[in-house]
Design an enzyme around this catalytic site. Structure first.
Site, mmCIF file in Angstrom:
data_model
loop_
_atom_site.group_PDB
_atom_site.id
_atom_site.type_symbol
_atom_site.label_atom_id
_atom_site.label_comp_id
_atom_site.label_asym_id
_atom_site.label_seq_id
_atom_site.Cartn_x
_atom_site.Cartn_y
_atom_site.Cartn_z
ATOM 1 N N HIS A 152 -59.088 60.844 63.940
ATOM 2 C CA HIS A 152 -57.952 60.525 63.043
ATOM 3 C C HIS A 152 -57.465 59.117 63.373
ATOM 4 O O HIS A 152 -56.806 58.900 64.388
ATOM 5 C CB HIS A 152 -56.823 61.538 63.230
ATOM 6 C CG HIS A 152 -55.683 61.321 62.285
ATOM 7 N ND1 HIS A 152 -55.174 62.326 61.495
ATOM 8 C CD2 HIS A 152 -54.944 60.223 61.981
ATOM 9 C CE1 HIS A 152 -54.178 61.858 60.757
ATOM 10 N NE2 HIS A 152 -54.017 60.573 61.045
ATOM 11 N N HIS B 21 -56.060 55.132 61.672
ATOM 12 C CA HIS B 21 -55.674 54.226 60.580
ATOM 13 C C HIS B 21 -56.175 52.826 60.902
ATOM 14 O O HIS B 21 -55.784 52.250 61.913
ATOM 15 C CB HIS B 21 -54.146 54.202 60.410
ATOM 16 C CG HIS B 21 -53.594 55.536 60.040
ATOM 17 N ND1 HIS B 21 -53.429 55.928 58.738
ATOM 18 C CD2 HIS B 21 -53.202 56.593 60.801
ATOM 19 C CE1 HIS B 21 -52.946 57.170 58.702
ATOM 20 N NE2 HIS B 21 -52.803 57.596 59.944
ATOM 21 N N LYS C 213 -58.267 64.264 52.642
ATOM 22 C CA LYS C 213 -56.976 64.328 53.330
ATOM 23 C C LYS C 213 -55.883 64.792 52.393
ATOM 24 O O LYS C 213 -55.719 64.252 51.297
ATOM 25 C CB LYS C 213 -56.643 62.924 53.870
ATOM 26 C CG LYS C 213 -55.292 62.800 54.546
ATOM 27 C CD LYS C 213 -55.282 63.401 55.937
ATOM 28 C CE LYS C 213 -53.878 63.440 56.522
ATOM 29 N NZ LYS C 213 -53.626 62.390 57.494
ATOM 30 N N HIS D 290 -52.025 66.659 56.675
ATOM 31 C CA HIS D 290 -50.749 66.223 57.260
ATOM 32 C C HIS D 290 -49.781 67.380 57.036
ATOM 33 O O HIS D 290 -49.330 67.610 55.918
ATOM 34 C CB HIS D 290 -50.232 64.939 56.602
ATOM 35 C CG HIS D 290 -48.968 64.439 57.260
ATOM 36 N ND1 HIS D 290 -48.918 63.312 58.028
ATOM 37 C CD2 HIS D 290 -47.715 64.968 57.290
ATOM 38 C CE1 HIS D 290 -47.689 63.158 58.515
ATOM 39 N NE2 HIS D 290 -46.936 64.152 58.071
ATOM 40 N N HIS E 185 -52.787 65.911 63.964
ATOM 41 C CA HIS E 185 -51.678 65.552 64.873
ATOM 42 C C HIS E 185 -50.642 66.672 65.031
ATOM 43 O O HIS E 185 -49.491 66.518 64.654
ATOM 44 C CB HIS E 185 -51.003 64.247 64.451
ATOM 45 C CG HIS E 185 -50.771 64.049 62.978
ATOM 46 N ND1 HIS E 185 -50.104 64.961 62.193
ATOM 47 C CD2 HIS E 185 -51.127 63.038 62.145
ATOM 48 C CE1 HIS E 185 -50.049 64.517 60.958
ATOM 49 N NE2 HIS E 185 -50.677 63.360 60.900
ATOM 50 N N ASP F 286 -54.430 59.008 65.758
ATOM 51 C CA ASP F 286 -53.455 58.615 64.742
ATOM 52 C C ASP F 286 -52.925 57.215 65.034
ATOM 53 O O ASP F 286 -51.795 56.900 64.662
ATOM 54 C CB ASP F 286 -52.305 59.631 64.638
ATOM 55 C CG ASP F 286 -51.565 59.516 63.319
ATOM 56 O OD1 ASP F 286 -52.074 58.867 62.389
ATOM 57 O OD2 ASP F 286 -50.448 60.068 63.226
HETATM 58 O O1 DOR Z 1 -46.658 57.826 62.025
HETATM 59 C C1 DOR Z 1 -47.469 57.846 61.115
HETATM 60 N N1 DOR Z 1 -48.041 56.713 60.648
HETATM 61 N N2 DOR Z 1 -47.811 59.019 60.581
HETATM 62 C C2 DOR Z 1 -48.598 59.108 59.508
HETATM 63 O O2 DOR Z 1 -48.834 60.205 59.056
HETATM 64 C C3 DOR Z 1 -49.097 57.886 58.826
HETATM 65 C C4 DOR Z 1 -49.141 56.762 59.761
HETATM 66 C C5 DOR Z 1 -49.351 55.422 59.080
HETATM 67 O O3 DOR Z 1 -50.210 55.321 58.200
HETATM 68 O O4 DOR Z 1 -48.660 54.483 59.454
HETATM 69 ZN ZN ZN Z 2 -52.292 59.542 60.478
#
Ligand code: DOR
Ligand code: ZN
Length: 351
Positions: free
Chosen positions: A16, A18, A102, A139, A177, A250
């Protein structure tokens, strides 16, 4: 007692992550590629990655940004909307590079406004995912503003996730998460084919971290950090050798000024020290020997992918995380900025 000085692991994966896009992607990807062989790359770009074509193009941009000499495979996922067509799901499966889809409940988190407003809307997509074996990544928080932010995950289990896993008995589901003891218990007791990822921040911190001597925006993520009893349940789950629990950082980079703001963004950047932070959490629990399975085996097994060949070595070395990293025209404040970290990954590529 003599402390162990180094730990060799099978090369791990981040289930997971980003990565963003453009300059931000170029700034953060090297941290992940240095440690992890593969990562599930979240689709919450602006606009979101809702089609196979967009996912393919995004994948190419990621591959282009991989530093020379590193091997890294992005595993793509589609962002589900109220109108995701079953035909797009079949196309995703056929692509070979998309491993899941997702579910963002609309409004739950960063860039989730195009997400799903009522779960029934995605039943046709879920039907096809169940048939063809794509993983649903969830999520798991309700979005009604009147629900206490600390209860949103628990309520989501009751209202949405538990019924969903029964309605689609063969759908593979990753509860992303997880942050509460209730989520841990749900995953432990759920039917076969239900698993969860756990982040380093939820293993290392409880919600006091957000308010220590003032408000600390760099400890704000969603789902928000919870109680100490929840953290203990997560530690127990992660270190239990239960194959339903695996690594998903995450790691979610945001420019400094968007977090240090009257309305700061949610997300913690941990990719610069991901494995090291997990090692700290596992060591605190006296379970360092269980890190390998959590980081490098359970996720691949759940997704039905081969475990990686190759190794990474974690060494007991004290280093100080930088105060900030470059992030395009901006700065990125990493987890533990300016503080000591007690492990360091050595790879054949590191200095
Ligand atoms: O804290 C977070 N940031 N939780 C999420 O679900 C998305 C993520 C983000 O893309 O910044
Ligand atoms: Zn995330």
């Amino acid at each position: 007692m003599s402390e162990i000085q180094s730990l060799t692991l099978r090369r791990p994966d981040d289930w997971h992550l980003h990565l963003r896009d453009g300059e931000a992607l170029a700034a953060v990807l090297p941290f992940t590629a240095r440690q992890f062989a593969r990562a599930v790359v979240m689709p919450n770009l602006k606009p979101p990655v809702t089609t196979v074509e967009q996912a393919g193009a995004y994948r190419q941009r990621i591959l282009k940004a991989v530093p020379h000499g590193l091997q890294f495979t992005p595993l793509m996922t589609l962002y589900l909307t109220n109108v995701t067509a079953p035909a797009e799901i079949l196309k995703a499966k056929a692509s070979g590079f998309i491993v899941g889809c997702k579910l963002y409940p609309a409004g739950a988190t960063t860039h989730s406004d195009a997400g799903v407003t009522a779960i029934e809307h995605i039943y046709p997509a879920l039907e096809v995912m169940q048939e063809c074996g794509l993983v649903l990544q969830v999520h798991g928080e309700v979005t009604q503003p009147e629900v206490d932010i600390f209860d949103r995950e628990s309520l989501f289990i009751e209202k949405t996730l538990a019924p969903l896993t029964e309605r689609f008995p063969y759908l593979k589901v990753v509860f992303e998460h997880v942050t509460t003891h209730k989520a841990v218990e749900f995953v432990q007791q759920a039917r076969q084919g239900v698993a969860a990822t756990i982040t380093p921040q939820h293993l290392l911190h409880n919600r006091n971290a957000i308010f220590q001597n003032g408000i600390r925006p760099h400890y704000y993520c969603l789902p928000v950090l919870k109680r100490e009893t929840d953290r203990q349940a997560l530690i127990n789950a992660a270190t239990s050798n239960n194959p339903r629990f695996f690594l998903g950082t995450d790691s979610a980079p945001h420019a400094q000024h968007t977090k240090e703001n009257a309305c700061g963004c949610a997300g913690m950047f941990s990719a610069h020290a991901a494995l090291e932070l997990y090692a700290e959490a596992f060591e605190q629990a006296g379970k360092l020997d269980r890190l390998d399975a959590f980081a490098s085996e359970h996720g691949a097994d759940f997704y039905g992918l081969p475990q990686n060949s190759g190794e990474v070595v974690l060494e007991r070395t004290e280093w100080t995380a930088p105060e900030h990293y470059p992030f395009g025209q901006d700065r990125l404040i990493p987890m533990r900025a300016g503080e000591k970290i007690h492990w360091r990954v050595r790879t054949e590529h590191s200095a």
